[in-house]
Design an enzyme around this catalytic site. Sequence first.
Site, PDB file in Angstrom:
ATOM      1  N   ASN A 185      57.332 -46.403 -36.137  1.00  0.00           N
ATOM      2  CA  ASN A 185      56.859 -46.478 -34.743  1.00  0.00           C
ATOM      3  C   ASN A 185      56.070 -47.750 -34.445  1.00  0.00           C
ATOM      4  O   ASN A 185      56.097 -48.248 -33.326  1.00  0.00           O
ATOM      5  CB  ASN A 185      56.069 -45.220 -34.353  1.00  0.00           C
ATOM      6  CG  ASN A 185      54.882 -44.964 -35.250  1.00  0.00           C
ATOM      7  OD1 ASN A 185      54.844 -45.409 -36.393  1.00  0.00           O
ATOM      8  ND2 ASN A 185      53.912 -44.241 -34.728  1.00  0.00           N
ATOM      9  N   GLY A 187      52.937 -40.865 -41.460  1.00  0.00           N
ATOM     10  CA  GLY A 187      54.157 -40.173 -41.025  1.00  0.00           C
ATOM     11  C   GLY A 187      53.832 -38.738 -40.654  1.00  0.00           C
ATOM     12  O   GLY A 187      52.681 -38.417 -40.327  1.00  0.00           O
ATOM     13  N   ALA A 233      58.662 -49.486 -46.327  1.00  0.00           N
ATOM     14  CA  ALA A 233      58.597 -49.304 -44.874  1.00  0.00           C
ATOM     15  C   ALA A 233      59.832 -48.499 -44.460  1.00  0.00           C
ATOM     16  O   ALA A 233      60.742 -48.268 -45.253  1.00  0.00           O
ATOM     17  CB  ALA A 233      58.542 -50.650 -44.178  1.00  0.00           C
ATOM     18  N   GLU A 279      47.744 -40.625 -43.203  1.00  0.00           N
ATOM     19  CA  GLU A 279      47.671 -40.746 -41.737  1.00  0.00           C
ATOM     20  C   GLU A 279      48.808 -39.915 -41.179  1.00  0.00           C
ATOM     21  O   GLU A 279      49.953 -40.365 -41.135  1.00  0.00           O
ATOM     22  CB  GLU A 279      47.879 -42.195 -41.310  1.00  0.00           C
ATOM     23  CG  GLU A 279      46.903 -43.176 -41.906  1.00  0.00           C
ATOM     24  CD  GLU A 279      45.592 -43.209 -41.168  1.00  0.00           C
ATOM     25  OE1 GLU A 279      45.410 -42.415 -40.217  1.00  0.00           O
ATOM     26  OE2 GLU A 279      44.744 -44.002 -41.563  1.00  0.00           O
ATOM     27  N   CYS A 296      51.053 -41.813 -32.904  1.00  0.00           N
ATOM     28  CA  CYS A 296      50.353 -40.645 -33.458  1.00  0.00           C
ATOM     29  C   CYS A 296      49.121 -40.282 -32.641  1.00  0.00           C
ATOM     30  O   CYS A 296      48.722 -39.128 -32.602  1.00  0.00           O
ATOM     31  CB  CYS A 296      50.006 -40.877 -34.923  1.00  0.00           C
ATOM     32  SG  CYS A 296      49.096 -42.399 -35.198  1.00  0.00           S
ATOM     33  N   GLU A 321      53.991 -31.667 -32.752  1.00  0.00           N
ATOM     34  CA  GLU A 321      53.824 -33.010 -32.183  1.00  0.00           C
ATOM     35  C   GLU A 321      55.133 -33.440 -31.503  1.00  0.00           C
ATOM     36  O   GLU A 321      56.161 -33.559 -32.171  1.00  0.00           O
ATOM     37  CB  GLU A 321      53.490 -33.989 -33.312  1.00  0.00           C
ATOM     38  CG  GLU A 321      53.237 -35.391 -32.834  1.00  0.00           C
ATOM     39  CD  GLU A 321      52.831 -36.328 -33.965  1.00  0.00           C
ATOM     40  OE1 GLU A 321      53.304 -36.140 -35.103  1.00  0.00           O
ATOM     41  OE2 GLU A 321      52.047 -37.252 -33.714  1.00  0.00           O
TER      42      GLU A 321
HETATM   43  P1  NAD Z   1      60.293 -37.767 -40.973  1.00  0.00           P
HETATM   44  O1  NAD Z   1      59.159 -36.830 -40.915  1.00  0.00           O
HETATM   45  O2  NAD Z   1      61.386 -37.446 -41.907  1.00  0.00           O
HETATM   46  O3  NAD Z   1      59.812 -39.255 -41.313  1.00  0.00           O
HETATM   47  C1  NAD Z   1      58.573 -39.798 -40.950  1.00  0.00           C
HETATM   48  C2  NAD Z   1      58.374 -41.035 -41.813  1.00  0.00           C
HETATM   49  O4  NAD Z   1      58.242 -40.625 -43.163  1.00  0.00           O
HETATM   50  C3  NAD Z   1      59.578 -41.996 -41.816  1.00  0.00           C
HETATM   51  O5  NAD Z   1      59.096 -43.308 -41.837  1.00  0.00           O
HETATM   52  C4  NAD Z   1      60.332 -41.665 -43.105  1.00  0.00           C
HETATM   53  O6  NAD Z   1      61.006 -42.787 -43.643  1.00  0.00           O
HETATM   54  C5  NAD Z   1      59.216 -41.242 -44.012  1.00  0.00           C
HETATM   55  N1  NAD Z   1      59.637 -40.269 -45.004  1.00  0.00           N
HETATM   56  C6  NAD Z   1      60.353 -39.144 -44.801  1.00  0.00           C
HETATM   57  N2  NAD Z   1      60.528 -38.471 -45.952  1.00  0.00           N
HETATM   58  C7  NAD Z   1      59.896 -39.192 -46.911  1.00  0.00           C
HETATM   59  C8  NAD Z   1      59.701 -39.022 -48.300  1.00  0.00           C
HETATM   60  N3  NAD Z   1      60.155 -37.958 -48.961  1.00  0.00           N
HETATM   61  N4  NAD Z   1      59.013 -39.979 -48.973  1.00  0.00           N
HETATM   62  C9  NAD Z   1      58.503 -41.049 -48.333  1.00  0.00           C
HETATM   63  N5  NAD Z   1      58.642 -41.255 -47.014  1.00  0.00           N
HETATM   64  C10 NAD Z   1      59.321 -40.344 -46.305  1.00  0.00           C
HETATM   65  O7  NAD Z   1      60.995 -37.820 -39.611  1.00  0.00           O
HETATM   66  P2  NAD Z   1      61.174 -38.834 -38.424  1.00  0.00           P
HETATM   67  O8  NAD Z   1      62.329 -38.301 -37.665  1.00  0.00           O
HETATM   68  O9  NAD Z   1      61.233 -40.262 -38.853  1.00  0.00           O
HETATM   69  O10 NAD Z   1      59.869 -38.588 -37.572  1.00  0.00           O
HETATM   70  C11 NAD Z   1      59.613 -37.266 -37.182  1.00  0.00           C
HETATM   71  C12 NAD Z   1      58.183 -37.013 -37.029  1.00  0.00           C
HETATM   72  O11 NAD Z   1      57.366 -37.778 -37.882  1.00  0.00           O
HETATM   73  C13 NAD Z   1      57.682 -37.364 -35.651  1.00  0.00           C
HETATM   74  O12 NAD Z   1      57.964 -36.323 -34.764  1.00  0.00           O
HETATM   75  C14 NAD Z   1      56.233 -37.542 -35.862  1.00  0.00           C
HETATM   76  O13 NAD Z   1      55.609 -36.285 -35.793  1.00  0.00           O
HETATM   77  C15 NAD Z   1      56.125 -38.040 -37.256  1.00  0.00           C
HETATM   78  N6  NAD Z   1      55.821 -39.472 -37.336  1.00  0.00           N
HETATM   79  C16 NAD Z   1      54.521 -39.808 -37.328  1.00  0.00           C
HETATM   80  C17 NAD Z   1      54.161 -41.129 -37.376  1.00  0.00           C
HETATM   81  C18 NAD Z   1      52.709 -41.513 -37.355  1.00  0.00           C
HETATM   82  O14 NAD Z   1      52.382 -42.614 -36.963  1.00  0.00           O
HETATM   83  N7  NAD Z   1      51.800 -40.645 -37.817  1.00  0.00           N
HETATM   84  C19 NAD Z   1      55.143 -42.110 -37.413  1.00  0.00           C
HETATM   85  C20 NAD Z   1      56.486 -41.736 -37.438  1.00  0.00           C
HETATM   86  C21 NAD Z   1      56.818 -40.393 -37.408  1.00  0.00           C
END
Ligand code: NAD
Length: 475
Positions: free
Chosen positions: A151, A227, A175, A249, A283, A380
């Site tokens: 993001n 994430g 990343a 975070e 976030c 969220e």
């Molecule tokens: P996701 O939850 O699968 O991924 C979120 C992030 O985590 C991505 O960058 C992904 O590459 C990473 N990730 C996922 N599985 C991982 C693992 N096993 N090991 C290491 N990294 C991993 O799903 P998404 O579709 O990318 O995002 C969905 C939700 O994630 C959003 O709705 C939001 O709630 C959250 N999110 C939060 C932030 C933040 O700034 N806190 C940023 C991006 C996404």
Amino acid sequence: MTYPDLYLMIDGQRLSGGGRRTHKVVNPATGAVLAELPLADAADLDAALTAAQRGFRRWRDSTPQERSAVLQGAARLMVERQEELARIATLEQGKTLAEARIEVMMNVGLFNFYAGEVVRLYGRVLVRPVGQRSTVTKEPVGPVAAFAPWNFPLGNPGRKLGAPIAAGCSVILKAAEETPASALAILQCLLDAGLPSDVAQAVFGVPDEVSRHLLGSPIIRKMSFTGSTLVGKHLAKLAAEDCKRTTMELGGHGPVLVFADADIDKALDTVVAGKYRNAGQVCVSPTRFIVEASVHDRFLAGFVERAKKVVVGDGSGPDSIMGPMANARRLDAMDRLIGDAVAKGATLETGGARIGNAGFFYAPTVLSCTPLDADIMNEEPFGPVALINAYPDEAAMIAEANRLPYGLAAYAWTSDAARQRRVAREIEAGMVGINTSMIGGSDSPFGGVKWSGHGAEDGPEGIDACLVTKAIHEG
Ligand code: NAD
């Protein structure tokens, strides 16, 4: 502009091809494939770990002045390369160029702040009888595995790299595979500023494979993740197997308390812009608008009027205020969450649908009267949707703010000074904005409580999170 070549950056080598699996990077404004990203295999990750171990031994002995010079040099290069960096971020993530340029400058501010902090990492000398001596020193924790999401494609890698480098650690950054070129470009600024190439590296891969491999290695002594809460809990368990230090975070569900005594027009101008920044994929995005009943209708009308004026378009377009969502998963999530809310009785005031068929554009959306059992009131949304509900009084408003297990950012709008202090104290959050949406700064800790995680990035706390203390007693 042309999209740059993609690679893994391991021990100073740009690696691609070689039969590695690949991931298609897509432009969210068009859906077109920009490039194929090589994905790391186990041998790549082992090579990165070996280099990180060597890099740590080298960098922990660097002088504060050396670290400071690298951070300042990288900041200067980011200023010089601001336009190029911003265009890469917009191409692969979708946000407007104006937002991407701000992201570059946030990194510049943070790197310069850390460059100043790094020469002030003091220890303590304890009071002891003559002939004895006890000191407390701070040492870098060790090689860091850092996971950054898509993001803030420039800002997240900046945060993940800046703190360990300032503290004297080495770092392996994974990343997001969706936005790799931005991360590589930030790393390149550090390398061009003189950072040894085994001190910071970048890998991409199948996320669960990479995190299991890196967190399974005793070489890694700290994990930093930004994430979702779901993934964060999974990674925290992996880190716990080896007692690795963590900074988490995670997600939020930003409550915004709007009291009848607030400057409603100022609040609206601020919060509507904040809501649709980065298409709500932030976030700390303001999400649950908890409005005192007597001003609810006025606030709702003003919000909807402003939401309808948000110009949605390609992030590189000069008039665009909001770009597309970053990936197709977010469109599906919006449809699911908004559909569920309306089915449970929410009123769709505006938006609620995808725009066009090309790219991942979604209309700025406002829901009112959303019942608390709707998924969107508990999960969220991470998208351009505002949830506006009426509440009778301060106690009910604070109770709603604290209802969820999240505790990242919270906001309150009120002109009553005593209430400002009460609300700031009572709300369970890592960051509180009173009559403002500006809750960050390079000198201020950024982090949450409860399911929003623990530890902080930015500020002196950001470096501290990469240091361990050692007490040395001499008899
Ligand atoms: P996701 O939850 O699968 O991924 C979120 C992030 O985590 C991505 O960058 C992904 O590459 C990473 N990730 C996922 N599985 C991982 C693992 N096993 N090991 C290491 N990294 C991993 O799903 P998404 O579709 O990318 O995002 C969905 C939700 O994630 C959003 O709705 C939001 O709630 C959250 N999110 C939060 C932030 C933040 O700034 N806190 C940023 C991006 C996404």
